[in-house]
Design an enzyme around this catalytic site. Structure first.
Site, PDB file in Angstrom:
ATOM      1  N   HIS A   1      12.856   4.748 -28.284  1.00 30.43           N
ATOM      2  CA  HIS A   1      14.089   4.717 -27.483  1.00 30.43           C
ATOM      3  C   HIS A   1      14.841   6.044 -27.563  1.00 30.43           C
ATOM      4  CE1 HIS A   1      13.517   0.305 -27.474  1.00 30.43           C
ATOM      5  NE2 HIS A   1      13.227   0.483 -28.751  1.00 30.43           N
TER       6      HIS A   1
ATOM      7  N   SER B   1      18.072  33.006 -15.757  1.00 38.17           N
ATOM      8  CA  SER B   1      18.950  32.619 -14.667  1.00 38.17           C
ATOM      9  C   SER B   1      19.533  33.888 -14.069  1.00 38.17           C
ATOM     10  CB  SER B   1      20.076  31.732 -15.207  1.00 38.17           C
ATOM     11  OG  SER B   1      21.203  31.816 -14.357  1.00 38.17           O
TER      12      SER B   1
ATOM     13  N   LYS C   1      20.507  32.348 -20.443  1.00 37.87           N
ATOM     14  CA  LYS C   1      19.567  31.254 -20.191  1.00 37.87           C
ATOM     15  C   LYS C   1      18.100  31.641 -20.376  1.00 37.87           C
ATOM     16  CE  LYS C   1      20.204  27.592 -18.694  1.00 37.87           C
ATOM     17  NZ  LYS C   1      20.691  27.023 -17.437  1.00 37.87           N
TER      18      LYS C   1
ATOM     19  N   ASN D   1      14.961  29.313 -19.329  1.00 34.28           N
ATOM     20  CA  ASN D   1      14.650  27.988 -18.767  1.00 34.28           C
ATOM     21  C   ASN D   1      13.170  27.640 -18.900  1.00 34.28           C
ATOM     22  OD1 ASN D   1      17.321  27.705 -17.914  1.00 34.28           O
ATOM     23  ND2 ASN D   1      16.891  28.729 -15.964  1.00 34.28           N
TER      24      ASN D   1
ATOM     25  N   GLU E   1       8.803  22.046 -16.630  1.00 33.60           N
ATOM     26  CA  GLU E   1       9.541  21.328 -15.578  1.00 33.60           C
ATOM     27  C   GLU E   1       8.692  21.182 -14.321  1.00 33.60           C
ATOM     28  OE1 GLU E   1      14.238  22.288 -16.253  1.00 33.60           O
ATOM     29  OE2 GLU E   1      12.995  23.914 -15.546  1.00 33.60           O
TER      30      GLU E   1
END
Ligand code: ARG
Length: 465
Positions: free
Chosen positions: A157, A278, A284, A286, A291
């Site tokens: 969970h 970014s 940043k 990323n 993704e």
């Protein structure tokens, strides 16, 4: 030959927009090598059974080889007027060798031809996918061994649950992708059956040697029913399903890598080459690659549904609907090959941050089950032990300490049967080390499993080349 190979009974020209709508050459040109290999096998067989002369067969075969070279040299311009790869190749052959080119299609239809081509294409591509799956499994098994002692909170969970190790976690992925390999091997076996000789749907009256064609193209068997041979695409569906499972597995891995590389977790660092910055926020980094892997699941699952839906309710035998089988298959193959190749490098090059994982373990009461098991081993019914430990956790939470931060007196306050040996049980290292039944995270287990996993790959899919 009329301008179109099937043009004999037509009095009017096909409309240009109809040509454009019905043509498949734009995408089935990828199968030119398979189309030519199938035709060479067919031409060989036609002379072996006396349907054409050995000289005619020789002319066809050498002509086909020349067409192949011409295509590979970029000298052939495919045309929509000739609809698909089969007719484009045949036209080119006939232009080259003259009227005898027209004998190639004896005892054959585009319906059995296209089914063979797609099977041959998959028989070439599935091994490439298997090589990549094997490469990924090797990375997981290798990291399984090197990271066997690196502690990691295991979650259920998405709540810290019990301690495991990075090595154990990598081996979970080894298991998933090795099952993907098993599925692909199975699919490959069913794909390598030749439909050629089924003709349009009802076989042919020529004394064809179907088994000869099958073995010429490297297949193991012939399909046993002419209607089925030209109608079903279940081998392609299997590929699309297998690809969907691979992408689902990759997406779960990707999601974990996105989480783990975030500042909130900080358990791993993806190497810079796998991230982007970014354009506005200078700080940043990323995780674009995981993704995008996660995002690419959509098209692969979509491809499976697309072909299932196209085939649903189609009457036997061939219907033009079935031309829609190729693009989903090509797209899935491209996507899974690209995704696997990049994942191999990403997992190989990522680095661990064991201190952050350790901090999460220390703050997570992940040894609560170990305390309950300790009490249960001393005779307390597990349900009561669970209750006792629950109270101890609440007590610790109020004071901002861990279970191992309690004194023996405090612990005895929760249960008199607790002795000083509890301090050997509570460290997370002890918790992990104690779980050594098959499949457990004990480092000695994980190292042994990693060795076995590497060995197992050779029987799953032997290294090629
Ligand atoms: N381009 C067709 C396909 O991909 C080849 C088979 C065509 N057969 C036919 N009877 N029109 O399915």
């Amino acid at each position: 030959m009329a301008e179109k190979p099937w043009g004999g009974r037509f009095r009017e020209e096909t409309l240009k927009i109809v040509e454009a709508f019905t043509a498949s050459i734009g995408f089935d040109k990828r199968m030119y090598r398979q189309d030519i290999a199938g035709s060479i096998a067919h031409a060989k067989m036609l002379s072996a059974v006396g349907v054409i002369t050995p000289e005619e067969s020789e002319t066809l075969q050498s002509g086909l080889k020349k067409v192949l070279s011409a295509i590979e040299a970029g000298e052939v311009e495919f045309t929509e007027a000739l609809e698909d790869i089969h007719m484009n190749v045949e036209k080119r052959l006939t232009d080259m060798v003259g009227a005898v080119g027209g004998k190639l299609h004896t005892g054959r239809s585009r319906n059995d031809q296209v089914a063979l081509d797609l099977r041959l294409y998959l028989a070439d591509e599935i091994p490439v996918v298997l090589d990549l799956l094997r490469g990924l499994c090797e990375v997981f098994a290798t990291r399984g061994k090197t990271d066997a002692e690196k502690l990691l909170p295991g979650y259920t969970h998405l709540q810290r649950a019990q301690p495991v190790t990075f090595g154990h976690h990598w081996l979970a992925y080894y298991e998933m992708f090795s099952r993907d390999m098993e599925r692909m091997v199975e699919t490959l076996r069913r794909t390598k059956r030749s439909p050629l000789g089924a003709g349009a749907l009802a076989g042919t009256p020529y004394p064809l040697d179907r088994e000869m064609v099958a073995s010429e193209v490297g297949f193991d068997a012939v399909m046993r029913n002419s209607l089925d041979a030209v109608s079903d695409r279940d081998f392609a569906l299997e590929l699309l399903f297998n690809g969907s499972v691979i992408m689902t597995h990759l997406s779960r891995l990707s999601e974990e890598l996105v989480l783990w590389s975030s500042q909130e977790y900080g358990f791993i660092r993806l190497s810079d080459g796998f991230c982007t910055g970014s354009s506005i926020m200078p700080q940043k980094k990323n995780p674009d690659v995981p993704e995008l892997l996660r995002g690419k699941v959509g098209r692969v699952h979509g491809n499976m549904i697309a072909l299932l839906t196209t085939l649903k309710s189609l009457p036997l035998a061939y219907n033009k609907d079935m031309q829609e089988d190729k693009e989903p298959v090509f797209d899935t193959l491209d996507t899974i090959k690209g995704s696997l190749a990049i994942t191999i490098e990403m997992v190989r090059s990522l680095s661990l941050n064991p201190e952050r994982a350790r901090a999460a373990l220390d703050a997570g009461f992940v040894n609560a089950t170990d305390l309950a098991d300790y009490l249960a081993k001393k005779g307390l019914p597990f349900r009561e032990a669970h209750e006792v430990v629950g109270k101890a956790v609440a007590y610790c939470e109020d004071r901002g300490i861990a279970l191992e931060g309690l004194t023996l007196e405090e612990l005895k306050g929760f249960s008199k049967i607790i002795e000083a040996d509890i301090f050997e049980v509570l460290p997370v290292e002890a918790s992990v080390a104690a779980r050594k039944a098959i499949g457990g995270p004990a480092p000695e287990n994980v190292k042994r499993e990693a060795d076995m996993a590497l060995e197992r790959l050779e029987s799953l899919w032997p290294r090629r080349g």
